[in-house]
Design a protein around this motif. Structure first.
Motif, PDB file in Angstrom:
ATOM      1  N   TYR A  97       0.848  -1.177   0.000  1.00 28.44           N
ATOM      2  CA  TYR A  97       0.000   0.000   0.000  1.00 28.44           C
ATOM      3  C   TYR A  97       0.894   1.242   0.000  1.00 28.44           C
ATOM      4  N   HIS A  98       0.593   2.191  -0.852  1.00 34.69           N
ATOM      5  CA  HIS A  98       1.409   3.403  -0.944  1.00 34.69           C
ATOM      6  C   HIS A  98       0.638   4.591  -0.379  1.00 34.69           C
ATOM      7  N   GLN A  99       1.190   5.189   0.675  1.00 34.41           N
ATOM      8  CA  GLN A  99       0.577   6.372   1.267  1.00 34.41           C
ATOM      9  C   GLN A  99       0.765   7.582   0.357  1.00 34.41           C
ATOM     10  N   ALA A 100      -0.121   8.538   0.495  1.00 41.81           N
ATOM     11  CA  ALA A 100       0.019   9.800  -0.232  1.00 41.81           C
ATOM     12  C   ALA A 100       1.260  10.540   0.266  1.00 41.81           C
ATOM     13  N   PRO A 101       1.882  11.354  -0.574  1.00 44.62           N
ATOM     14  CA  PRO A 101       3.036  12.137  -0.116  1.00 44.62           C
ATOM     15  C   PRO A 101       2.619  13.189   0.899  1.00 44.62           C
ATOM     16  N   GLU A 102       3.518  13.495   1.828  1.00 43.73           N
ATOM     17  CA  GLU A 102       3.239  14.528   2.827  1.00 43.73           C
ATOM     18  C   GLU A 102       3.228  15.912   2.177  1.00 43.73           C
ATOM     19  N   THR A 103       2.563  16.830   2.826  1.00 47.96           N
ATOM     20  CA  THR A 103       2.512  18.192   2.324  1.00 47.96           C
ATOM     21  C   THR A 103       3.891  18.854   2.385  1.00 47.96           C
ATOM     22  N   THR A 104       4.131  19.739   1.457  1.00 44.35           N
ATOM     23  CA  THR A 104       5.353  20.541   1.493  1.00 44.35           C
ATOM     24  C   THR A 104       5.073  21.954   2.012  1.00 44.35           C
ATOM     25  N   GLU A 105       3.820  22.207   2.379  1.00 45.51           N
ATOM     26  CA  GLU A 105       3.445  23.520   2.907  1.00 45.51           C
ATOM     27  C   GLU A 105       4.044  23.735   4.300  1.00 45.51           C
ATOM     28  N   GLN A 158      -1.189   9.184   9.165  1.00 47.80           N
ATOM     29  CA  GLN A 158      -2.077   9.756   8.156  1.00 47.80           C
ATOM     30  C   GLN A 158      -1.360  10.961   7.533  1.00 47.80           C
ATOM     31  N   PRO A 159      -0.783  10.793   6.330  1.00 48.38           N
ATOM     32  CA  PRO A 159       0.053  11.860   5.775  1.00 48.38           C
ATOM     33  C   PRO A 159      -0.712  13.048   5.205  1.00 48.38           C
ATOM     34  N   VAL A 160      -2.027  12.920   4.993  1.00 45.29           N
ATOM     35  CA  VAL A 160      -2.799  14.059   4.487  1.00 45.29           C
ATOM     36  C   VAL A 160      -3.148  14.965   5.671  1.00 45.29           C
ATOM     37  N   ALA A 161      -2.540  16.128   5.711  1.00 44.58           N
ATOM     38  CA  ALA A 161      -2.720  17.035   6.846  1.00 44.58           C
ATOM     39  C   ALA A 161      -4.132  17.598   6.854  1.00 44.58           C
ATOM     40  N   ASP A 163      -1.559  21.519  -1.717  1.00 45.69           N
ATOM     41  CA  ASP A 163      -0.918  20.429  -2.454  1.00 45.69           C
ATOM     42  C   ASP A 163      -1.516  19.060  -2.128  1.00 45.69           C
ATOM     43  N   GLN A 164      -2.460  19.006  -1.170  1.00 49.22           N
ATOM     44  CA  GLN A 164      -3.141  17.752  -0.852  1.00 49.22           C
ATOM     45  C   GLN A 164      -4.659  17.877  -1.003  1.00 49.22           C
ATOM     46  N   ALA A 165      -5.123  19.001  -1.495  1.00 46.55           N
ATOM     47  CA  ALA A 165      -6.562  19.285  -1.533  1.00 46.55           C
ATOM     48  C   ALA A 165      -7.334  18.314  -2.421  1.00 46.55           C
ATOM     49  N   HIS A 166      -6.653  17.665  -3.360  1.00 46.97           N
ATOM     50  CA  HIS A 166      -7.324  16.772  -4.315  1.00 46.97           C
ATOM     51  C   HIS A 166      -7.376  15.326  -3.838  1.00 46.97           C
ATOM     52  N   ILE A 167      -6.806  15.030  -2.653  1.00 46.77           N
ATOM     53  CA  ILE A 167      -6.643  13.653  -2.195  1.00 46.77           C
ATOM     54  C   ILE A 167      -7.762  13.266  -1.225  1.00 46.77           C
ATOM     55  N   ASP A 168      -8.360  12.095  -1.427  1.00 45.89           N
ATOM     56  CA  ASP A 168      -9.274  11.536  -0.433  1.00 45.89           C
ATOM     57  C   ASP A 168      -8.438  11.053   0.753  1.00 45.89           C
TER      58      ASP A 168
END
Length: 370
Positions: free
Chosen positions: A12-20, A228-231, A281-286
Motif C-alpha cells: 500500500y502506498h501512502q500519499a506524499p506529505e505536504t510541502t506547505e 495519516q500523511p494528508v494534513a 498540495d493535498q486538496a485533491h486527495i481523499d
C-alpha cells in the motif's frame, strides 16, 4: 469500482506529505520500548505529564506493530470503503439506535444548509462473543484472522501499556487500575475504524470556512490514529489556538477522550480537535484513515476515581455524579447517546457546524468549537 470479492493490493502506498509550511503542534513522544526496562514505566509516566498539561495529544513509537501490519490495514480500508454503496448497504450501522458498528455512509448530515458531511466509516467491533454473529462484507471476512490479530495486538501491546502509564502518572497504588476497567473480554465499544474523508471543491470549502468537522472531543477513553500523511487534523491548544498535528513516521498519534476526563475530573484532558481542509498540495486527495477507538467497559460509572494522590492534591477527587439527577452515567450509555445525538439524529435546520453545544444525557452537554 471495487466489488465484494476484490482482494487487497499490497504494498500500500501512502500519499506524499505536504510541502506547505504549517503551524505544527509540539507534542510529546512516548517510546514504549522503555516500558519493560527498569524504571521505564515511571519515566514514561513523567513524560506523559507534559501531554496532560498541554493538549491531551501525544505520539507513541516502538509500539510493536510493523509498517507491513499497518499497510495491510490501510489496504483493507481502501478495499472496504471502495465497495459500491449497494454492496455496503446491508452492513449499515444502526446509528439512530446508538450502534456505530458497521458502515456509516458519507453525506447523511448537513454541516451547513446545502453542504453535507464528507466522511465515510466502517467500524469493526472487538472480537468477543457478543459480536460473533455480526455480518461483514466478504472482503472483511476473507481477512478476518488478520484483522483480529491486529486488533488484539493493539490492545495488548499498546493500550494496556498506556493505561498502566496513566495509573502511575496518577500515583495510584494499583498500576492496573485502568487495565482492569478496559478488559478486552468484556463488553465495551472498542473498535477498529476504516475512515475516508472525500476531497471537496473550492466552492464547498469556502462555504464551510475550511472546517469539515467542528472541534470536538472523542467519546471513549483513547483514540489511536495510524500514520495519516494528508494534513487535516488540528488540535486546540491551551492558549486557545488551533495547531496542525503532524504525521510521524513509524509513530501513532494518540488522544485522550471523555471517559478518562470524567474519571479524573478533567486532569486527563479529553482533547479538542477538528478536521479541516488539507493544504493546497493535498486538496485533491481523499483522506484515508485507520483508527482504533478504545472504550472503557460499558457498565463503568463515570465518576471521579478515589485514591489518587495527584487528584487529591489538586482538589479533583470529589465523587460527584455526572448526571444532573445525581445518579451516575454509565460509560456505555454515554457512548450510545453521543452516537444518537451526533450521527443518528437529524441535523438542525442551521446544520451541524452551526451547533455550539449539545445535551447528551441527564443534562450533561458537550461543546463544539469553531
Amino acid at each position: 469500482m471495487a466489488t465484494a470479492t476484490e482482494t487487497i493490493t499490497l504494498p500500500y502506498h501512502q500519499a506524499p506529505e505536504t510541502t506547505e509550511s504549517l503551524d505544527w503542534a509540539d507534542l510529546v513522544t512516548l517510546d514504549l520500548s522503555k516500558f519493560d526496562q527498569p524504571g521505564g514505566k515511571e519515566e514514561l509516566a513523567k513524560e506523559f505529564q507534559r501531554a496532560i498539561e498541554e493538549v491531551g495529544f501525544f505520539y507513541v513509537k516502538n509500539h510493536g506493530l510493523t509498517p507491513s501490519d499497518i499497510d495491510t490495514q490501510f489496504a483493507l480500508a481502501k478495499s472496504v470503503l471502495s465497495l459500491s454503496n449497494e454492496d455496503k448497504a446491508p452492513y449499515r450501522a444502526a446509528l439512530e439506535a446508538g450502534d456505530y458498528n458497521g458502515w456509516k455512509p458519507a453525506g447523511i448530515r448537513d454541516l451547513i444548509p446545502g453542504v453535507k458531511d464528507n466522511f465515510e466509516i466502517y467500524n469493526i467491533p472487538k472480537f468477543i462473543p457478543a459480536h460473533a454473529n455480526r455480518p461483514h462484507p466478504p472482503i472483511v471476512k476473507e481477512h478476518w484472522t488478520t484483522i483480529e490479530e491486529f486488533s488484539t495486538r493493539i490492545h495488548k501491546q499498546i493500550v494496556q501499556k498506556l493505561l498502566v502509564i496513566f495509573a502511575i502518572a496518577l500515583e495510584l497504588q494499583d498500576e492496573n487500575y485502568f487495565v482492569d476497567r478496559h478488559r478486552y473480554s468484556e463488553e465495551s465499544g472498542d473498535h477498529l475504524r476504516y475512515m475516508k474523508y472525500y476531497h471537496r471543491s473550492d466552492e464547498e470549502n469556502q462555504k464551510l470556512g475550511g472546517v469539515w468537522l467542528k472541534g470536538h472531543s472523542d467519546m471513549g477513553s483513547l483514540t489511536l490514529l495510524f500514520r495519516q500523511p494528508v494534513a487535516a487534523l488540528q488540535v486546540l491548544t491551551k492558549d486557545g489556538t488551533w495547531k496542525w498535528v503532524r504525521p510521524q513516521t513509524d509513530a501513532l498519534t494518540v488522544n485522550l477522550a471523555d471517559a478518562l476526563h470524567f474519571l479524573t475530573n478533567g486532569y486527563l484532558k479529553s482533547s479538542i480537535h477538528r478536521v479541516v481542509a488539507p493544504p493546497p498540495d493535498q486538496a485533491h486527495i481523499d483522506r484515508l484513515g485507520v483508527i482504533y477507538m478504545v472504550r472503557i467497559e460499558d457498565d463503568t460509572d463515570l465518576i471521579p476515581i478515589q485514591g489518587s494522590p495527584v487528584l487529591h492534591r489538586l482538589g479533583l477527587e470529589e465523587q460527584k455524579a455526572l448526571g444532573a439527577d445525581g445518579q451516575p452515567v454509565k460509560a456505555g450509555e454515554w457512548v450510545k447517546q453521543r452516537v444518537i445525538k451526533n450521527l443518528g439524529a437529524t441535523s438542525s435546520a442551521k446544520g451541524d457546524n452551526a451547533e455550539s453545544d449539545v445535551e447528551i444525557v441527564k443534562g450533561v452537554k458537550i461543546k463544539y468549537y469553531e
